[in-house]
Scaffold this motif. Structure first.
Motif, PDB file in Angstrom:
ATOM      1  N   UNK A 243       0.833  -1.197   0.000  1.00  0.00           N
ATOM      2  CA  UNK A 243       0.000   0.000   0.000  1.00  0.00           C
ATOM      3  C   UNK A 243       0.876   1.259   0.000  1.00  0.00           C
ATOM      4  N   UNK A 246      -0.238   7.254  -2.054  1.00  0.00           N
ATOM      5  CA  UNK A 246      -0.500   7.795  -3.378  1.00  0.00           C
ATOM      6  C   UNK A 246      -0.683   9.307  -3.342  1.00  0.00           C
ATOM      7  N   UNK A 247      -1.321   9.802  -2.307  1.00  0.00           N
ATOM      8  CA  UNK A 247      -1.668  11.219  -2.275  1.00  0.00           C
ATOM      9  C   UNK A 247      -0.714  12.047  -1.430  1.00  0.00           C
ATOM     10  N   UNK A 249      -1.389  12.577   1.746  1.00  0.00           N
ATOM     11  CA  UNK A 249      -2.193  13.240   2.781  1.00  0.00           C
ATOM     12  C   UNK A 249      -1.908  12.651   4.157  1.00  0.00           C
ATOM     13  N   UNK A 298      -4.373  20.448  -3.263  1.00  0.00           N
ATOM     14  CA  UNK A 298      -5.110  19.798  -4.341  1.00  0.00           C
ATOM     15  C   UNK A 298      -6.484  19.330  -3.851  1.00  0.00           C
ATOM     16  N   UNK A 299      -6.482  18.711  -2.652  1.00  0.00           N
ATOM     17  CA  UNK A 299      -7.732  18.204  -2.087  1.00  0.00           C
ATOM     18  C   UNK A 299      -8.747  19.333  -1.923  1.00  0.00           C
ATOM     19  N   UNK A 302     -10.102  20.393  -5.346  1.00  0.00           N
ATOM     20  CA  UNK A 302     -11.034  19.368  -5.810  1.00  0.00           C
ATOM     21  C   UNK A 302     -12.377  19.481  -5.089  1.00  0.00           C
ATOM     22  N   UNK A 305     -14.353  22.423  -6.349  1.00  0.00           N
ATOM     23  CA  UNK A 305     -14.893  22.164  -7.685  1.00  0.00           C
ATOM     24  C   UNK A 305     -16.140  21.268  -7.596  1.00  0.00           C
ATOM     25  N   UNK A 306     -16.056  20.221  -6.752  1.00  0.00           N
ATOM     26  CA  UNK A 306     -17.200  19.315  -6.590  1.00  0.00           C
ATOM     27  C   UNK A 306     -18.388  20.070  -5.988  1.00  0.00           C
ATOM     28  N   UNK A 309     -20.081  22.295  -8.533  1.00  0.00           N
ATOM     29  CA  UNK A 309     -20.919  21.519  -9.461  1.00  0.00           C
ATOM     30  C   UNK A 309     -22.197  21.018  -8.784  1.00  0.00           C
ATOM     31  N   UNK A 310     -22.089  20.661  -7.510  1.00  0.00           N
ATOM     32  CA  UNK A 310     -23.245  20.137  -6.790  1.00  0.00           C
ATOM     33  C   UNK A 310     -24.358  21.170  -6.709  1.00  0.00           C
TER      34      UNK A 310
END
Lengths: 312, 88
Positions: A243, A246-247, A249, A298-299, A302, A305-306, A309-310
């Motif tokens: 594991x 990846x981020x 965080x 970045x989080x 993001x 942006x979400x 849009x919501x």
């Protein structure tokens, strides 16, 4: 605990404390067990509760003048009280002279007295720095310590994973090396400092080539004699089911001698340029240390942006 | 190849945590995964790609699994969407 005596203290010359022995030579083997120092002003005045008797006692001008102002009987009593705690030693600064009664009694009671020509503050700081370094907890581990953009990076991983080759690559890219293969770690002021276990010079073994001398090959500007350790990078063979972060965080930590530093598990596979990734990891670490966290940034973008849009 | 349309079931949409969970699930399988939304087609095993979609609550995305274990992959993914990635 290492055996450390008055003799060892007097033999220390690197950062010269200008020390000399005032009491008899038989006191040379008295042990010093703690790095801490104490100014025994209050104890001399008679307040002996909480007297830190197990520490080295540093006497400055004030204390000496106070002692000189006392009558012989008073002096005898006060000094005897102090000595009866079997203190490790008394050090007098500025080359001042203690009344002969104090020295005489010290010899009788086997208490060491040293004198230094340094000012009290210089003596106190110098002695404190030196003793803290000497008594610092330390351990020696398998790893390679490099200086990348000023941050000390401890490269760890199994033998043959490519720590030395990676360090060599970093050196050719303009970074510095502290020690290869074995690192001695100490805790100084709650931070980790790494250095080579022996002062043999900056040699390195490269498989297939043999032993090389980094300093001769790349020059003095590519080597360090010690460095803070801020970050650990564990090189590991690529595993499909591991594991990997990846981020970025979540931070992982590793503990050395009670001090936690961030650790990055870095998968290596043939053809991957590990030193570039290490440079990037260090730059990202420096950015984070200075308050910029790319993954969080970045989080946030993001999320906004979400959210935008919501609503639509 | 299997293709399924799903709607984003969790209120916060595919933010970092669900995106990471989706990618982590996808990388367990050998099959390829493509995700299509609003004409954008991204690789479902790439975290940056998935996050780039910025898929919001109730938006529709298309999952496209292709490979030997495509059914298992798709089932696992559908379960993630059904359980709202463990969120609300």
């Amino acid at each position: 605990m290492k055996n450390y005596t008055i003799r060892n203290l007097l033999e220390f010359k690197e950062d010269d404390l200008l020390l000399s022995l005032v009491s008899d030579e038989k006191t040379l083997d008295n042990p010093i067990n703690f790095a801490h120092l104490n100014r025994p002003g209050l104890a001399l005045a008679g307040f002996l509760d909480r007297f830190s008797y197990d520490r080295i006692q540093v006497l400055g001008e004030t204390e000496v003048i106070y002692l000189q102002s006392l009558s012989e009987d008073e002096l005898y009593e006060k000094i005897k009280d102090i000595y009866s705690y079997s203190i490790p030693c008394l050090i007098v600064s500025k080359g001042l002279t203690l009344p002969y009664i104090a020295v005489d009694l010290a010899n009788n009671m086997n208490i060491a007295i040293l004198s230094s020509r340094l000012s009290t503050i210089k003596l106190y700081n110098g002695l404190s720095r030196y003793l803290n370094n000497y008594f610092a907890s330390e351990k020696t581990i398998h790893g390679t310590l490099v200086d990348v953009f000023g941050a000390g990076v401890l490269l760890t991983g199994k033998s043959g994973i490519g720590k030395s080759e990676c360090a060599l690559d970093l050196v050719t890219r303009g970074h510095g090396i502290v020690t290869d293969d074995t690192v001695t770690i100490k805790v100084l002021d709650d931070a980790l400092v790494g250095m080579p276990p022996q002062k043999f010079g900056h040699f390195m073994e490269i498989r297939g080539v043999g032993i090389i001398n980094i300093e001769k090959m790349f020059g003095i500007q590519r080597v360090r004699f010690n460095h803070n350790i801020e970050l650990q990078i564990e090189l590991m063979p690529w595993k499909d089911n591991f594991d990997y972060e990846r981020l970025g965080l979540v931070s992982n930590w590793v503990e050395h001698l009670g001090v936690n530093i961030p650790v990055i598990n870095l998968p290596v596979s043939p053809g991957k340029n590990v030193s570039v990734i290490i440079e990037v990891a260090v730059m990202n670490y420096i950015l984070k240390k200075n308050g910029y966290h790319a993954a969080e940034d970045y989080a946030k973008i993001l999320q906004e942006e979400i959210k935008r849009k919501t609503k639509v | 190849m299997i293709t399924k349309d799903v709607s984003v079931s969790n209120k916060l949409g595919l933010h970092t945590r669900p995106s990471a969970l989706l990618v982590k699930t996808a990388t367990k399988y050998r099959s390829e995964l493509m995700i299509i939304k609003d004409g954008m087609e991204i690789n479902g095993k790439s975290i940056m790609g998935v996050m780039m979609l910025a898929a919001e609550f109730n938006s529709l995305i298309t999952l496209q699994a292709d490979g030997v274990d495509e059914e298992y992959l798709m089932n696992d993914l559908l379960e993630l969407f059904e359980t709202k990635f463990g969120e609300e």
